[in-house]
Design a protein around this motif. Structure first.
Motif, PDB file in Angstrom:
ATOM      1  N   HIS A  48       8.708   6.649  13.678  1.00  0.00           N
ATOM      2  CA  HIS A  48       8.483   5.217  13.831  1.00  0.00           C
ATOM      3  C   HIS A  48       7.426   4.724  12.856  1.00  0.00           C
ATOM      4  O   HIS A  48       7.598   3.712  12.177  1.00  0.00           O
ATOM      5  N   THR A  57       8.042   1.837   9.656  1.00  0.00           N
ATOM      6  CA  THR A  57       7.493   0.485   9.613  1.00  0.00           C
ATOM      7  C   THR A  57       6.988   0.137   8.202  1.00  0.00           C
ATOM      8  O   THR A  57       7.424  -0.883   7.648  1.00  0.00           O
ATOM      9  N   GLU A 111       9.002 -10.033  16.825  1.00  0.00           N
ATOM     10  CA  GLU A 111       8.530  -8.887  16.030  1.00  0.00           C
ATOM     11  C   GLU A 111       7.010  -8.852  16.071  1.00  0.00           C
ATOM     12  O   GLU A 111       6.349  -9.866  15.892  1.00  0.00           O
ATOM     13  N   ASP A 153       5.028  -6.626  14.229  1.00  0.00           N
ATOM     14  CA  ASP A 153       4.395  -6.235  12.973  1.00  0.00           C
ATOM     15  C   ASP A 153       4.301  -7.472  12.063  1.00  0.00           C
ATOM     16  O   ASP A 153       5.330  -8.030  11.669  1.00  0.00           O
ATOM     17  N   ASP A 164      12.804  -6.816  17.993  1.00  0.00           N
ATOM     18  CA  ASP A 164      12.273  -5.503  17.633  1.00  0.00           C
ATOM     19  C   ASP A 164      12.127  -4.662  18.905  1.00  0.00           C
ATOM     20  O   ASP A 164      11.729  -5.180  19.948  1.00  0.00           O
ATOM     21  N   ALA A 201      12.636   0.939  14.847  1.00  0.00           N
ATOM     22  CA  ALA A 201      12.061   1.917  13.921  1.00  0.00           C
ATOM     23  C   ALA A 201      12.318   3.316  14.448  1.00  0.00           C
ATOM     24  O   ALA A 201      11.935   4.298  13.857  1.00  0.00           O
ATOM     25  N   LYS A 241      15.311   0.420  10.943  1.00  0.00           N
ATOM     26  CA  LYS A 241      14.415   0.232   9.798  1.00  0.00           C
ATOM     27  C   LYS A 241      14.444   1.503   8.954  1.00  0.00           C
ATOM     28  O   LYS A 241      14.626   2.567   9.496  1.00  0.00           O
TER      29      LYS A 241
END
Lengths: 468, 224
Positions: A266, A270, B9, B11, B51, B80, B100
């Motif tokens: 993960h 990112t 999201e 981030d 997300d 992710a 991702k």
């Protein structure tokens, strides 16, 4: 902290037990002979009582015989026969016959008695000499009071007249032999029981070791005794406990590692996404051709890195047996076609010649669709990455035998210059997944191309019969 | 009229970039840093991009809540993580799933497909060469003559299925199951026959079709 093994005394030892058995046998052996002797005597004594003791006393027999002979004075031969028969009935162990005045043997009881038919004086003398003090106790009595009416003879083997102790003495050999046999038999029987019990416990232990539980670790056994096997069982149980503990520790470590890889995966993705975003934004700017080429390369490498992370995670799941596996009956022709449809535009864009050979009829396999797609993905990805030069990809499904899926390219082969790097993990993942689904990939690779053929493992039941 | 995207999201870097990128592509984007207020906003959205790893409520919980609130709004999950269980869990309610690092073109394409599948583009007319297809009116018009081309219900449904899945190669099984609504039976030729008649009506040269392309051995495709 290590426990020292307890000192093993001989107190509970199997050796001790067996020595005790041997000792008992040795000690009891001398007692066996008198025992057998007594047993035999008792039997003799009982048989003595059962018959009668009249035979024991020679004087009495002689007296009885002379008395009977005297009574028969002047009797007809028929009467004498009758009298002898009566005596025979009274004394069945006696042999008897009588000879008339003419020296002719008359009645013999029993009839096969070894006596000549006629008696001359010399034979008579010889007979008398032989019988005196011989092994056969013989009484000769003249019939009546005269000397011309003939005589009657009774005979009895002297052994019949022996008392009990004498009989026992005579049987010493037999007693000795029987005693040894009895003790030997007894000893063997006890030894057999002893070893059978040891064997039963060993077999039980062996069974416990050979049939592990679902967790793969054998079950502990009941260790209730303190001898060598008991110790072995205790040691075995101790080993199982350690094994279970180590299994638990291992599972915990795997869990931890899995968690770490998941987090890492993960955390790596990112920033990769951000990098890709910025590279993409950069493309909107005025750039030289070299700048654009660099951006393309960056973008490709980001995609590749993403796949590597994915592979790492999948591999870690697969190797610890945690990758989900949900097999179901599937038409692999349809699965391959549908999945390949997604790949087609990619190959088309890269200028590949795409060839497909799919049968019209369905071929059913028992597989997990997710895994199957992943396997196809990995092989097709490999073609795209390493067989670009061949500009050719083929997907073939064969309905023959148990069915087969084939992916072929015309690249430089697995030994080619671009092949080695990166392909390893993807192919390992594919191989592991196939193995779980009882499938196998045969790879034929040469400088003119590579063919991957996915088939069912031999020795397994044929494909699921087509239902409905 | 701009399509409204609700984007959740945590981030900030990715969020800012996706926000800008989607705005640039003509979407009105509302970007939330956490899932708490999402349920109130979903009513105004045409599409949700979510997300998976969110602070507070995790993405799955938020997604399930949104689906309950507004079942007609498609949800695309961004993740992710790659665990296959993640994927299945996500897809129970999500309409699509992207891991991702995703490519912005890929994201845009997926959003477009979702909007079409949910009929949120229905008002628009789609041009396929000389054809003007209107999913809302269920009509196909020859743009050169201005005349409507009359199709049987099955032919129209097949064409609209292609339009809803642009540039995708669709297998005969997929087409059959989407249009007829029954499981495909082995050896069925209905799809082939219907597409032949459909081509006769819509293609300029039915012997050499250009709108519905045959991908040999795999299926059919309509490019847009």
């Amino acid at each position: 902290m290590r426990r020292r093994p307890r000192r093993f005394g001989l107190k509970h030892s199997l050796l001790n037990k067996y020595l005790l058995i041997v000792l008992c046998a040795i000690v009891l052996l001398p007692f066996a002979f008198p025992l057998i002797g007594i047993l035999l005597s008792v039997q003799n004594w009982r048989s003595d009582i059962a018959s009668d003791s009249r035979y024991r006393d020679g004087a009495k027999l002689m007296q009885m015989w002379h008395g009977e002979a005297a009574k028969l004075g002047g009797a007809a031969p028929g009467e004498i026969d009758t009298a002898l028969r009566r005596l025979q009935a009274d004394y069945p162990k006696l042999g008897m016959f009588w000879v008339d005045g003419a020296g002719q043997t008359r009645l013999k009881l029993p009839v096969d008695l070894d006596v000549p038919d006629s008696w001359d004086p010399s034979y008579t003398v010889q007979f008398m000499k032989e019988r005196t003090g011989g092994p056969i106790f013989t009484v000769v009595a003249f019939i009546g009071s005269g000397r011309n009416e003939g005589f009657m003879v009774m005979q009895l083997p002297r052994t019949e007249m022996d008392p009990v102790v004498v009989a026992a003495q005579r049987n010493y050999g037999t007693i000795y032999l029987l005693g040894i046999l009895l003790m030997l038999g007894l000893f063997l029987a006890v030894s057999l029981v002893f070893f059978l019990r040891i064997r039963r416990r060993l077999v039980r232990l062996q069974c416990a070791m050979a049939w592990p539980t679902d967790g793969g670790v054998p079950r502990t056994v009941a260790a209730d005794r303190d001898d060598e096997i008991g110790r072995l069982e205790q040691a075995f149980n101790e080993m199982i406990r350690k094994l279970e503990a180590s299994r638990a520790r291992e599972a915990a470590e795997t869990e931890l590692r899995q968690d770490l890889i998941a987090k890492l995966s993960h955390d790596l993705r990112t920033p990769l996404t951000t990098i890709r975003g910025h590279a993409y934004s950069l493309r909107q700017e005025e750039l030289s051709d070299r700048g654009r080429e660099s951006l393309d390369l960056i973008d490709r490498k980001i995609g590749y890195l993403g796949q590597l992370i994915d592979n790492l995670f999948s591999y870690s799941l697969l190797s610890s047996g945690r990758y989900p596996h949900r097999p179901q009956r599937l038409d692999i022709v349809r699965l391959a076609r549908t999945h390949f449809a997604g790949w087609y535009p990619v190959f088309e864009q890269e200028g590949f010649e795409v060839d497909t050979e799919l049968p019209d009829s369905a071929v059913y396999w028992e597989v997990d669709p997710e895994r199957m797609e992943r396997v196809l993905d990995n092989y097709l990805q490999n073609v795209l990455r390493h067989a670009r030069d061949g500009r050719y990809v083929a997907l073939r499904v064969s309905a023959e035998a148990d069915g087969a899926i084939e992916i072929a390219d015309r690249g430089p082969g697995m030994q080619g210059p671009t092949a080695s790097r990166g392909a390893g993990m993807g192919l390992s993942i594919a191989a592991l997944m196939l193995k779980d689904m009882q499938l196998r990939a045969d790879v034929r690779s040469g400088p003119s191309g590579t063919t991957v053929r996915i088939v069912r493992r031999p020795g397994l039941p044929a494909s699921v019969p087509q239902g409905d | 009229m701009k399509k409204r995207v609700l984007y959740i999201e945590d981030d900030p870097e990715i969020g800012q970039w996706v926000h800008d990128e989607l705005e640039r592509r003509g979407y009105a984007v509302e970007w939330l840093l956490s899932g708490e207020e999402a349920a109130e906003r979903v009513g105004q959205a045409d599409l949700v991009v979510l997300d998976v790893m969110l602070p507070g409520l995790d993405g799955y919980t938020v997604g399930q809540r949104l689906k309950k609130e507004a079942p007609g709004v498609p949800v695309l999950m961004l993740s992710a993580r790659t665990s296959v269980d993640d994927k299945l869990q996500g897809l129970k309610f999500a309409d699509d799933y992207l891991t991702k690092p995703f490519h912005p073109d890929e994201l845009a394409a997926r959003l477009e497909v979702l909007l079409r599948r949910y009929g949120r583009h229905e008002g628009r007319t789609i041009r396929l060469e000389h054809l003007e297809v209107s999913p809302e009116l269920q009509t196909v018009v020859d743009g050169q003559t201005g005349e409507e081309i009359l199709l049987t219900p099955k032919q129209l449904q097949i064409l609209l299925y292609f339009v809803r899945n642009p540039n995708r190669i669709l297998t005969k099984e997929q087409i059959y199951e989407a249009v007829w609504g029954d499981p495909y039976l082995e050896g069925d030729k209905s799809v082939m026959v219907h597409i032949r008649y459909l081509r006769e009506k819509i293609e300029r040269d039915p012997g050499n079709p250009t709108i519905i392309e045959t991908i040999r051995g795999i299926g059919y495709r309509v490019k847009q």
